[in-house]
Motif scaffolding. Structure first.
Motif, short mmCIF file in Angstrom:
data_model
loop_
_atom_site.label_atom_id
_atom_site.label_comp_id
_atom_site.label_asym_id
_atom_site.label_seq_id
_atom_site.Cartn_x
_atom_site.Cartn_y
_atom_site.Cartn_z
N ARG A 1 12.97 -17.54 22.95
CA ARG A 1 14.19 -17.01 23.55
C ARG A 1 15.32 -18.03 23.59
N LYS A 2 14.95 -19.26 23.90
CA LYS A 2 15.94 -20.34 23.98
C LYS A 2 16.57 -20.61 22.61
N GLU A 3 15.72 -20.63 21.60
CA GLU A 3 16.23 -20.89 20.24
C GLU A 3 17.11 -19.74 19.76
N LEU A 4 16.70 -18.51 20.09
CA LEU A 4 17.52 -17.36 19.71
C LEU A 4 18.88 -17.42 20.38
N ALA A 5 18.90 -17.88 21.64
CA ALA A 5 20.17 -17.95 22.37
C ALA A 5 21.11 -18.99 21.77
N LYS A 6 20.56 -19.98 21.10
CA LYS A 6 21.39 -21.02 20.48
C LYS A 6 21.93 -20.61 19.12
N THR A 7 21.45 -19.48 18.61
CA THR A 7 21.75 -19.11 17.22
C THR A 7 22.59 -17.84 17.18
N SER A 8 23.66 -17.86 16.42
CA SER A 8 24.41 -16.64 16.16
C SER A 8 23.97 -16.07 14.82
N VAL A 9 23.83 -14.77 14.76
CA VAL A 9 23.51 -14.10 13.50
C VAL A 9 24.63 -13.12 13.20
N LEU A 10 25.11 -13.15 11.98
CA LEU A 10 26.17 -12.25 11.54
C LEU A 10 25.62 -11.31 10.48
N ALA A 11 26.08 -10.06 10.51
CA ALA A 11 25.71 -9.08 9.49
C ALA A 11 26.98 -8.69 8.74
N LEU A 12 26.93 -8.84 7.43
CA LEU A 12 28.09 -8.52 6.59
C LEU A 12 27.68 -7.44 5.60
N SER A 13 28.37 -6.31 5.67
CA SER A 13 28.04 -5.23 4.74
C SER A 13 28.43 -5.64 3.32
N LEU A 14 27.59 -5.26 2.36
CA LEU A 14 27.85 -5.61 0.96
C LEU A 14 28.71 -4.54 0.28
N THR A 15 29.58 -3.91 1.05
CA THR A 15 30.38 -2.79 0.53
C THR A 15 31.47 -3.24 -0.44
N GLU A 16 32.23 -4.26 -0.02
CA GLU A 16 33.39 -4.67 -0.82
C GLU A 16 33.08 -5.99 -1.51
N ALA A 17 32.85 -5.91 -2.79
CA ALA A 17 32.40 -7.11 -3.50
C ALA A 17 32.81 -7.04 -4.96
N SER A 18 32.83 -8.20 -5.59
CA SER A 18 33.03 -8.23 -7.03
C SER A 18 32.05 -9.21 -7.64
N VAL A 19 31.72 -8.98 -8.87
CA VAL A 19 30.80 -9.85 -9.60
C VAL A 19 31.47 -10.25 -10.89
N LYS A 20 31.34 -11.50 -11.22
CA LYS A 20 31.95 -11.98 -12.45
C LYS A 20 30.93 -12.87 -13.16
N THR A 21 30.80 -12.69 -14.44
CA THR A 21 29.84 -13.50 -15.17
C THR A 21 30.44 -13.92 -16.51
#
Lengths: 226, 226
Positions: free
Chosen positions: B151-171
């Motif tokens: 619990r203590k470690e979780l409280a020290k950590t922020s987790v972000l969720a980013l939707s993969l909706t808007e993206a581009s790929v270049k190769t």
């Protein structure tokens, strides 16, 4: 070349893990000289844009040294850059650090973060110089073993010069660091080393020349993992 | 999982080298699944900040998929991210492309650029899920072979969720492309392949356990250059 130590500013001072901060210029140059690509961050239409790009370094003609970047004159990132503070980050990932606890998993790495307002290089001589530094950074000696850019090609290319004055370096190395009370847990802990290596140079299908020494050296210097 | 094709927006539509744009979601997922680290760009105090970080991917619980990022609750980048559009870039550099002309030098690469406003994950269950996806992205199977965060470690950590909706790929791949009139110049042209490889896993000094299968697999999957 004379140089000053890295002068931490509010945005280059590390707020966490301060033991990972290197404060001498040589540490910065080592990260930059050992890298091949950077990620250039600019603000476009109010949001960040982060693009990978090549770079070159000149430590011989200014106090702190210069990073050269280039791009098409039409490239969003390069067009935006000279009017604003940019952030350039060069990262080496040296190993996956596997601890006994999920929380203490980490990465061995060396990274440099540079802030500054790039100068658009307009003089023909420095523009060519900057482009040569970029080509020679990727493959030392290459700029004298190619057809140089002509006037039309130079006109299509923007070159930016970014002073290496405001920068920070952060590194982690070594084994995993677990909590005292976790040391007897029955989980494997250690490091998976990571390396960036070169393969055997591949001739273009229409080129039957022998691989020249400067190309061979570049591949060898990257080499196989030790 | 259902998914939609990548929907190009103004900022993900490539303005140059459009032939290098991939527009299907699988190309995006391939770049993300094959990568280990990203560069996260945020705007802090009006300037861009670009930092390397690990990430995890979840393609199973939403239409477009989610990228998880994490950091100390005190980290500038993570603190700034949930309030703004961020840019996350994942880059693979596959080769140095050496043309006969300086101008046509290039890099073989695969890169993905994702834009979005990350959601700060607050539910304990999804937070743990996100952290597990990050650990398992680096070393598949690792999250079940460690002490989970408390619990203590979780409280020290922020987790972000980013939707993969808007993206581009270049190769870019393949040999160098010179101008017709340069094809007979006496300069070597070809590609120096680049690979990210793993070395032999190194036990922590205080760990005498055998390297487990999931660690061995991870190292083998990265492997030596082909």
């Amino acid at each position: 070349m004379t140089s000053t130590p890295l002068q931490p500013t509010a945005r280059t001072s590390l707020r966490r893990s301060k033991e990972r901060a290197a404060t001498d210029r040589q540490a910065l140059y080592d990260v930059l000289l050992d890298g091949m690509f950077c990620h250039l961050g600019v603000v476009v239409d109010g949001h960040p844009l982060v693009l990978p790009t090549a770079y070159g370094i000149d430590l011989d003609h200014s106090a702190d040294g210069i990073m050269y970047l280039h791009g098409s004159v039409a490239a969003r990132s390069v067009v935006a850059a000279p009017e604003q503070t940019v952030c350039v980050t060069v990262t080496h990932t040296d190993g996956l650090v596997l601890a006994r606890s999920a929380f203490h998993h980490s990465v061995n790495y060396r990274s440099a973060v540079i802030f500054g307002v790039p100068r658009l290089v307009t003089g023909a001589e420095e523009k060519l110089h900057g482009l040569n530094r970029i080509v020679d950074h990727l493959v030392p000696g290459r700029s004298t073993a190619v057809r140089p850019p002509n006037r039309k090609e130079l006109a299509k290319t923007s070159v930016l010069a970014l002073s290496l004055t405001e920068a920070s370096v952060k590194t982690r190395s070594g084994p995993a660091n677990d909590e005292e009370e976790d040391l007897n847990l029955p989980y494997w802990t250690g490091v998976i080393p990571l390396h960036s290596v070169a393969g055997e140079p591949e001739n273009n299908p229409d080129c039957d020349l022998l691989v020249p020494a400067h190309v061979r050296s570049r591949a060898n210097r990257l080499g196989a993992p030790s």
